[in-house]
Design a protein around this motif. Structure first.
Motif, PDB file in Angstrom:
ATOM      1  N   ALA A  81      41.854  46.139  40.451  1.00  0.00           N
ATOM      2  CA  ALA A  81      40.575  46.974  41.097  1.00  0.00           C
ATOM      3  C   ALA A  81      40.083  47.741  39.973  1.00  0.00           C
ATOM      4  N   TYR A  82      41.047  48.309  39.178  1.00  0.00           N
ATOM      5  CA  TYR A  82      40.944  49.450  38.164  1.00  0.00           C
ATOM      6  C   TYR A  82      40.035  48.634  36.930  1.00  0.00           C
ATOM      7  N   ALA A  83      40.548  47.569  36.436  1.00  0.00           N
ATOM      8  CA  ALA A  83      39.790  46.819  35.576  1.00  0.00           C
ATOM      9  C   ALA A  83      38.391  46.283  35.963  1.00  0.00           C
ATOM     10  N   ALA A  84      38.053  46.150  37.026  1.00  0.00           N
ATOM     11  CA  ALA A  84      36.850  45.721  37.461  1.00  0.00           C
ATOM     12  C   ALA A  84      35.712  46.958  37.555  1.00  0.00           C
ATOM     13  N   LEU A  85      36.235  47.897  38.110  1.00  0.00           N
ATOM     14  CA  LEU A  85      35.619  49.122  38.028  1.00  0.00           C
ATOM     15  C   LEU A  85      35.222  49.664  36.863  1.00  0.00           C
ATOM     16  N   ALA A  86      36.114  49.797  35.778  1.00  0.00           N
ATOM     17  CA  ALA A  86      35.560  49.995  34.502  1.00  0.00           C
ATOM     18  C   ALA A  86      34.980  49.134  33.813  1.00  0.00           C
ATOM     19  N   ASN A 112      52.544  40.107  35.229  1.00  0.00           N
ATOM     20  CA  ASN A 112      51.693  40.462  34.404  1.00  0.00           C
ATOM     21  C   ASN A 112      50.188  40.071  34.685  1.00  0.00           C
ATOM     22  N   ARG A 113      50.049  39.741  36.069  1.00  0.00           N
ATOM     23  CA  ARG A 113      48.746  39.225  36.316  1.00  0.00           C
ATOM     24  C   ARG A 113      48.488  39.632  37.897  1.00  0.00           C
ATOM     25  N   TYR A 114      47.462  39.712  38.211  1.00  0.00           N
ATOM     26  CA  TYR A 114      46.955  39.637  39.820  1.00  0.00           C
ATOM     27  C   TYR A 114      46.199  38.342  40.161  1.00  0.00           C
ATOM     28  N   GLN A 125      43.186  38.400  37.427  1.00  0.00           N
ATOM     29  CA  GLN A 125      43.153  39.412  36.444  1.00  0.00           C
ATOM     30  C   GLN A 125      44.428  39.413  35.663  1.00  0.00           C
ATOM     31  N   ASP A 126      44.555  39.132  34.181  1.00  0.00           N
ATOM     32  CA  ASP A 126      45.475  39.351  33.471  1.00  0.00           C
ATOM     33  C   ASP A 126      45.679  40.794  32.676  1.00  0.00           C
TER      34      ASP A 126
END
Length: 308
Positions: A81-86, A112-114, A125-126
């Motif tokens: 979620a954090y990576a997508a928002l950024a 180490n991944r979602y 997401q890695d």
């Protein structure tokens, strides 16, 4: 009144963002351009940090760091979620990094991944995982990783008085780093014991209590029990013996009591230091309900009178 210490992840990483970005990406050519706002509408914590960096070959990108006291199974979804928002907010490639400070329970596997699959659709997401207990303490000094100076005691081979003293000297050479002494002292007490730490450095517990990591440790000790939360993690990561781990737990309970009820007598401290793991865990959970020193006396009397 003690000044509040801003020693969350944002503050630590912002002190030297370029060495941090180079270390977590493994690319010496990376240069940090600025530390960006990392607070989003749904996600915001003191231990998140977002750096806009540039690499001569890759161009501009974001280094997203999550500093986590101890890994838990909700983190892969959070990193996703954090990576997508950024990425949506800044429209740049993302390099996500999860930094775990203390080891989790032996039954927990660090991912180490979602990754999910639903109705034939896949999402993934890695992210890079860095476990501090696997990082050699000497690396902090060799690569000028200012953000890791307070964590030297819990790094690999870092539980040595000479290295802790070296970290302390570096902190004291820069006025901006002085506030990190308390955090260094706190983690040093895990491996050296409170009295030894006091001989090495000035230790301001009142400042340390403002640290988000102190609050997490306090909450974790309450919810999971001191044996599971502190002893198990430290034994795995620092390979300490059972007796040393037990003494560390006793020291933590004493520090929490000092925070809760104030000054302790020598007799009270002796009684606490004589407790074994089961009653120590019970005291660690019960102390958050204490309002004054009489509650502690009553509880210790209860423990003495209880049949063995």
């Amino acid at each position: 009144m003690v000044k509040k210490a801003d020693i969350g992840g944002k503050r630590l990483i912002s002190l030297a963002p370029t060495p941090w970005a180079q270390w977590v990406t493994g690319r010496s050519s990376v240069v940090a351009k600025e530390v960006l706002e990392s607070e989003f509408q749904w996600l915001s914590r003191e231990n998140d940090a977002l750096i806009k960096a540039r690499d001569p070959q890759k161009g501009d990108f974001l280094v997203l760091t999550e500093l986590q006291l101890r890994y838990n199974t909700k983190l892969p979804a959070r990193m996703n979620a954090y990576a997508a928002l950024a990425a949506e907010k800044y429209a740049l490639p993302i390099y996500p990094v999860l930094v775990n400070i203390l080891p989790p329970a032996a039954t927990v596997t660090i991912q180490n991944r979602y990754a999910t699959t639903f109705l034939g659709l896949q999402a993934r997401q890695d992210y890079r995982v860095i476990n501090l207990w696997e990082v050699d303490a000497k690396l902090v000094f060799e690569q000028s990783l200012t953000a890791l100076l307070p964590f030297v005691p819990i790094l690999q081979n870092g539980g040595q008085a000479v290295l802790i003293q070296q970290a302390l000297n570096q902190l004291r050479q820069d006025e901006e780093l002085i506030e990190l002494e308390a955090l260094l002292g706190f983690f040093a007490s895990f491996v050296l014991g409170t009295e030894v730490v006091r001989q090495i450095m000035r230790w301001d517990m009142a400042v340390l209590r403002e640290s988000p990591w102190y609050q997490e440790i306090l909450l974790e000790g309450t919810n999971q029990g001191l044996q599971q939360g502190l002893q198990q993690g430290l034994q795995q990561g620092l390979q300490q013996g059972l007796q040393q781990g037990l003494q560390q737990e006793r020291s933590l309970v004493i520090r929490l009591l000092l925070r809760r009820v104030g000054r302790l007598t020598a007799t009270q401290i002796s009684q606490i230091e004589a407790l074994e793991i089961a009653p120590l865990e019970e005291l660690g959970e019960a102390l958050l309900d204490f309002s004054d020193i009489s509650d502690l006396d009553a509880y210790l009397e209860h423990l003495r009178d209880r049949p063995s």
